[in-house]
Design a protein around this motif. Structure first.
Motif, short mmCIF file in Angstrom:
data_model
loop_
_atom_site.label_atom_id
_atom_site.label_comp_id
_atom_site.label_asym_id
_atom_site.label_seq_id
_atom_site.Cartn_x
_atom_site.Cartn_y
_atom_site.Cartn_z
N ASP A 284 0.85 -1.18 0.00
CA ASP A 284 0.00 0.00 0.00
C ASP A 284 0.89 1.24 0.00
N SER A 286 -0.40 4.32 -0.64
CA SER A 286 -1.29 5.48 -0.60
C SER A 286 -0.81 6.55 0.38
N SER A 291 4.58 5.52 -6.10
CA SER A 291 3.75 4.45 -6.63
C SER A 291 4.58 3.37 -7.29
N SER A 294 4.71 -0.03 -5.46
CA SER A 294 3.49 -0.77 -5.14
C SER A 294 3.63 -2.23 -5.52
N TYR A 315 -2.87 3.28 -7.67
CA TYR A 315 -3.84 2.38 -7.06
C TYR A 315 -3.10 1.29 -6.29
N THR A 316 -3.69 0.86 -5.17
CA THR A 316 -3.15 -0.29 -4.47
C THR A 316 -3.67 -1.57 -5.11
#
Length: 432
Positions: A284, A286, A291, A294, A315-316
């Motif tokens: 995660d 976020s 990113s 991830s 996005y995760t």
């Protein structure tokens, strides 16, 4: 996150320690005393324990003092089997883990084990078995690879349930409450009737399902959210936690063999490559702006990342899965689609194809490939199960399963037309 916080509670159990059992006096030569001879024979469930202690050895004289001492044996022995499980006493009311009570056609199908390539996967048509027993959301389900009539489930109610799915009798065969907080994941070992679990109590636990006892505890400094056995060596397992820690454990020693450090956010999932030399992790990100971390592909032995900027979307990805035969893996994205990546460096994202009809919406929704690799099945926040053609990414079928989110789905390891699933409202189901 509000739903997640409501779904578990931190309830711990204070467990009293039992006093050491006094040693009886042996006045004459007799066969070995029952307390020592019978200790290894205590079966599961506990109800048989008293029956064995009540029956004296035929033809043997028992003194008053020895009778008084032996009368306390069951009370002293109970903590050894149930000290970590406050719900152990009701276990005799549950079913059996044996396959002797299965319908003949099911038993015959399970005993015939075709190779994955020789049996094409089929899409289930309807609900076959509804398994009710969890009081809160269920996070994971996993079929036993060695005893394929058994299914394990891990719940936010702090329990692990073992289901004898097709039994004519009671289908709930075991309930384990060794964790004192919500259970996040559960996996069967390839070595038989053992399950490995992890959860919010910052531990992973190895459980002997047949005896009903916890054999090992692997303490961590973080909430452990995911575990995975090594595909070639079931003595090794990988764990990922809330502080970004990735650790490879050895069951034989109970120690960490390797640790993979990258300053990551909470680990959401891990997946080994087919040859077991690498693994991919999802975390995660976020909480930061990086990113590129991830999704990371790691070299297991060298403990170094092999990838950089595999997935640049913000996005995760709560789930990652390798295709059983083809050189690619997929990642379930909170962008409401499943992304496709090459399994060879530089692990490029396929920008022209992805699986998109289901929804994730922040839930830890998982996906899985069929045994032959022809189908990809995914849960969804709308409570449905989605079946995709893995090659074309075309949606083949949508099947409504629950009123709340469908969290995990798993193809049966032998029966190609059977899947298990679980939901956010605590239901476990088998479709065929």
């Amino acid at each position: 996150m509000d739903l997640l916080c409501k779904a578990y509670s931190n309830i711990s159990d204070d467990e009293p320690e039992s006093e050491p059992e006094p040693k009886p006096v042996n006045y004459n030569y007799h066969p070995p005393r029952p307390s020592k001879r019978r200790k290894p024979e205590y079966p599961f469930p506990m109800v048989d324990l008293q029956k064995r202690e009540e029956a004296p050895v035929p033809g043997r004289y028992i003194s008053k003092r020895e009778r008084a001492l032996s009368g306390s044996v069951p009370r002293a022995a109970e903590p050894n089997l149930s000290q970590n499980d406050p719900h152990f006493i009701p276990q005799p009311g549950l079913g059996s883990i044996s396959d002797l009570d299965l319908p003949h056609h099911i038993l015959s199908s399970l005993q015939h084990k075709p190779k994955a390539h020789t049996q094409l996967s089929q899409i289930p048509e309807k609900l076959s078995v509804a398994l009710c027993g969890h009081a809160k959301a269920v996070n994971a389900v996993h079929w036993s690879p060695t005893h394929a009539h058994l299914l394990a489930s891990a719940g936010m109610d702090q329990t692990i349930c073992i289901w004898n799915v097709w039994s004519r009798d009671q289908k709930k065969a075991r309930v384990f409450s060794f964790h004192n907080a919500a259970v996040k994941d559960v996996k069967w070992s390839q070595q038989g009737l053992f399950v490995l679990s992890c959860g919010y109590d910052c531990s992973s636990r190895l459980i002997d399902v047949e005896k009903g006892i916890e054999t090992q505890t692997f303490k961590d400094n973080q909430v452990v959210g995911v575990i995975k056995f090594h595909p070639d060596n079931s003595n090794l397992f990988l764990s990922g936690g809330s502080k970004g820690g990735l650790r490879l454990w050895d069951v034989r020693t109970g120690q960490v063999v390797h640790e993979y450090i990258r300053g990551l956010g909470p680990i959401l999932d891990v997946e080994f490559t087919i040859d077991g030399k690498q693994f991919v992790s999802s975390s995660d990100v976020s909480g930061g702006n990086v990113s590129e971390n991830s999704i990371i592909v790691w070299d297991i032995s060298r403990q170094v990342p092999l990838s950089n900027q595999v997935y640049a979307e913000a996005y995760t990805c709560p789930c990652v899965r390798y295709h059983p035969f083809d050189p690619y893996f997929v990642a379930q994205s909170n962008g409401n689609y499943i992304a496709i990546f090459s399994s060879s460096p530089p692990f490029k994202l396929d920008k022209y194809k992805r699986y998109e009809s289901h929804r994730v919406s922040g839930f830890p929704v998982k996906c899985n490939f069929s045994l032959d690799g022809e189908k990809l099945v995914s849960g969804s926040s709308d409570g449905s199960i989605y079946f995709y053609n893995s090659q074309s990414s075309v949606l083949v079928k949508k099947m409504k399963a629950y009123e709340q989110a469908c969290i995990d789905v798993a193809f049966h390891p032998i029966l190609s037309n059977v899947i298990a699933s679980c939901s956010w409202n605590g239901d476990v189901s088998v479709f065929e």
